[in-house]
Design a protein around this motif. Structure first.
Motif, PDB file in Angstrom:
ATOM      1  N   ALA A  82       0.795  -1.217   0.000  1.00 39.24           N
ATOM      2  CA  ALA A  82       0.000   0.000   0.000  1.00 39.24           C
ATOM      3  C   ALA A  82       0.832   1.273   0.000  1.00 39.24           C
ATOM      4  N   ASP A  83       2.133   1.156   0.007  1.00 41.73           N
ATOM      5  CA  ASP A  83       2.996   2.338   0.001  1.00 41.73           C
ATOM      6  C   ASP A  83       2.925   2.986  -1.387  1.00 41.73           C
ATOM      7  N   PRO A  84       2.365   4.190  -1.498  1.00 48.83           N
ATOM      8  CA  PRO A  84       2.171   4.813  -2.819  1.00 48.83           C
ATOM      9  C   PRO A  84       3.458   4.968  -3.617  1.00 48.83           C
ATOM     10  N   ALA A  85       4.530   5.371  -2.947  1.00 43.85           N
ATOM     11  CA  ALA A  85       5.794   5.560  -3.666  1.00 43.85           C
ATOM     12  C   ALA A  85       6.317   4.236  -4.189  1.00 43.85           C
ATOM     13  N   HIS A  86       6.228   3.201  -3.366  1.00 46.54           N
ATOM     14  CA  HIS A  86       6.696   1.888  -3.794  1.00 46.54           C
ATOM     15  C   HIS A  86       5.822   1.347  -4.917  1.00 46.54           C
ATOM     16  N   ARG A  87       4.513   1.573  -4.832  1.00 44.45           N
ATOM     17  CA  ARG A  87       3.614   1.108  -5.890  1.00 44.45           C
ATOM     18  C   ARG A  87       3.941   1.802  -7.210  1.00 44.45           C
ATOM     19  N   TRP A  88       4.164   3.118  -7.142  1.00 43.84           N
ATOM     20  CA  TRP A  88       4.542   3.850  -8.359  1.00 43.84           C
ATOM     21  C   TRP A  88       5.833   3.287  -8.930  1.00 43.84           C
ATOM     22  N   PHE A  89       6.811   3.045  -8.071  1.00 47.75           N
ATOM     23  CA  PHE A  89       8.099   2.531  -8.523  1.00 47.75           C
ATOM     24  C   PHE A  89       7.939   1.165  -9.192  1.00 47.75           C
ATOM     25  N   ARG A  90       7.172   0.273  -8.581  1.00 44.91           N
ATOM     26  CA  ARG A  90       6.970  -1.060  -9.175  1.00 44.91           C
ATOM     27  C   ARG A  90       6.349  -0.957 -10.556  1.00 44.91           C
ATOM     28  N   GLN A  91       5.326  -0.129 -10.667  1.00 43.67           N
ATOM     29  CA  GLN A  91       4.638   0.003 -11.952  1.00 43.67           C
ATOM     30  C   GLN A  91       5.549   0.602 -13.015  1.00 43.67           C
ATOM     31  N   ALA A  92       6.350   1.596 -12.614  1.00 40.96           N
ATOM     32  CA  ALA A  92       7.260   2.226 -13.572  1.00 40.96           C
ATOM     33  C   ALA A  92       8.331   1.245 -14.025  1.00 40.96           C
ATOM     34  N   LEU A  93       8.880   0.488 -13.091  1.00 43.63           N
ATOM     35  CA  LEU A  93       9.925  -0.484 -13.430  1.00 43.63           C
ATOM     36  C   LEU A  93       9.390  -1.560 -14.370  1.00 43.63           C
ATOM     37  N   MET A  94       8.207  -2.081 -14.056  1.00 42.12           N
ATOM     38  CA  MET A  94       7.631  -3.117 -14.926  1.00 42.12           C
ATOM     39  C   MET A  94       7.323  -2.580 -16.320  1.00 42.12           C
ATOM     40  N   ALA A  95       6.849  -1.347 -16.389  1.00 40.86           N
ATOM     41  CA  ALA A  95       6.543  -0.758 -17.691  1.00 40.86           C
ATOM     42  C   ALA A  95       7.792  -0.651 -18.560  1.00 40.86           C
ATOM     43  N   VAL A  96       8.908  -0.243 -17.957  1.00 39.05           N
ATOM     44  CA  VAL A  96      10.164  -0.129 -18.707  1.00 39.05           C
ATOM     45  C   VAL A  96      10.611  -1.486 -19.222  1.00 39.05           C
ATOM     46  N   CYS A  97      10.594  -2.494 -18.350  1.00 37.68           N
ATOM     47  CA  CYS A  97      11.061  -3.821 -18.735  1.00 37.68           C
ATOM     48  C   CYS A  97      10.189  -4.426 -19.830  1.00 37.68           C
ATOM     49  N   ARG A  98       8.888  -4.236 -19.715  1.00 38.29           N
ATOM     50  CA  ARG A  98       7.981  -4.778 -20.743  1.00 38.29           C
ATOM     51  C   ARG A  98       8.169  -4.087 -22.075  1.00 38.29           C
ATOM     52  N   LYS A  99       8.470  -2.802 -22.022  1.00 35.48           N
ATOM     53  CA  LYS A  99       8.709  -2.055 -23.263  1.00 35.48           C
ATOM     54  C   LYS A  99       9.989  -2.523 -23.948  1.00 35.48           C
ATOM     55  N   MET A 100      10.953  -2.970 -23.154  1.00 34.93           N
ATOM     56  CA  MET A 100      12.247  -3.369 -23.704  1.00 34.93           C
ATOM     57  C   MET A 100      12.270  -4.821 -24.166  1.00 34.93           C
ATOM     58  N   THR A 101      11.228  -5.622 -23.831  1.00 34.56           N
ATOM     59  CA  THR A 101      11.228  -7.031 -24.227  1.00 34.56           C
ATOM     60  C   THR A 101      10.280  -7.272 -25.390  1.00 34.56           C
TER      61      THR A 101
END
Length: 306
Positions: free
Chosen positions: A287-306
């Motif tokens: 539920a940590d908003p900053a951590h949730r934002w970070f997870r979503q941003a990281l996954m978006a980058v990795c998915r875009k690169m694969t």
């Protein structure tokens, strides 16, 4: 009840991490003298010296070492409680360090893209990539890392996870290798000399199990710690490397003269299980908003690169 200044928890956490009054003061935006007074208050509150001089450095007392792991978790949870609600989170003003634990191959292939994307949206965020010598879940449990990237097979059941992308094993050999002369069959593949990657030095894995099912066995000549190491060995020898497809493809695109240069990949002539590469984190950070934002941003980058 005696009032407790919870700011002392953060101060002690930083002091134990830095083991220097001056460096701790810098991280907390205090003067060294103010940090020294804070350390004196901590000593009075705990009844323990906490940090003592040993030559030119400070070393923790046994009591301080006992507190360190639990203290770090308490501080992280306290910050999570006092973080604004998700709707109020502004990445542009988020000042936080996120630690990602991943193997060398992932860092080599994805770190640059992750850093560029994350810091463009959140310029005050810092990223720390930690090595992954094993699959021990304690760093996640104790809050020493924020997320881990890898397969979830050995992860503890309480950990949260979300798949980033699917991968599969392929083989790779140097250009001009005799393995490319003719149709690839399980027998021809097994007859090659092989290099494999294993942090634990394991000589066998899913590919060997698949070969065993059809009555074949390959000859493993070398075991190296990481997939990029395996590619380097294959490029400079007649050994055939076993690597994830993403490792070879992104290595060729991102590394020019790196480990993947001069190599050609080919499909394994038999079926092996897919690799589900996931992001893992501890449920207390859900539920940590900053951590949730970070997870979503990281996954978006990795998915875009694969």
């Amino acid at each position: 009840m005696t009032a407790i200044d919870l700011n002392l928890l953060t101060a002690l956490d930083v002091l134990l991490a830095e083991r220097s009054v001056t460096r701790a003061a810098g991280r907390l935006g205090l003067s060294p003298s103010a940090m020294s007074r804070t350390l004196a208050r901590l000593r009075a509150a705990t009844g323990d010296p906490l940090l003592v001089q040993a030559g030119r450095v400070l070393v923790p007392t046994p009591h301080a070492e006992h507190l360190a792991g639990r203290l770090h978790v308490l501080v992280r949870e306290a910050h999570a409680v006092l973080t604004p609600a998700a709707g109020d989170l502004d990445p542009a003003s988020l000042a936080r360090t996120f630690t990602i634990r991943a193997n060398e191959g992932f860092v080599s292939l994805f770190a640059a893209g992750i850093v560029a994307a994350i810091t463009q949206e959140a310029p005050l965020v810092r990223l720390r990539f930690a090595p992954k010598p094993d699959k021990d879940v304690r760093p996640l449990r104790e809050g020493l890392i924020d997320v881990e990237v890898g397969t979830t097979g050995a992860s503890a059941p309480e950990m949260r996870s979300q798949m980033i992308f699917r991968d599969r094993f392929i083989a790779a050999a140097r250009h001009g290798h005799p393995v490319f002369d003719g149709v690839m069959t399980p027998e021809r593949y097994a007859a090659c000399s092989h290099v494999v990657a294993s942090r634990r030095g394991a000589m066998t894995g899913p590919v060997d199990e698949a070969l065993h099912e059809i009555g074949l066995k390959r000859r493993i000549v070398a075991v190296v710690p990481g997939f990029l190491d395996a590619l380097t060995v294959a490029r400079r020898s007649d050994l055939v490397a076993l690597v994830p497809q993403s490792c070879l493809l992104h290595g060729q695109m991102a590394h020019g003269q790196g480990a993947a240069q001069g190599l050609q990949g080919f499909d394994l002539p038999f079926t092996t299980p897919e690799l589900a590469i996931s992001l893992m984190w501890h449920p207390r950070l859900d539920a940590d908003p900053a951590h949730r934002w970070f997870r979503q941003a990281l996954m978006a980058v990795c998915r875009k690169m694969t």
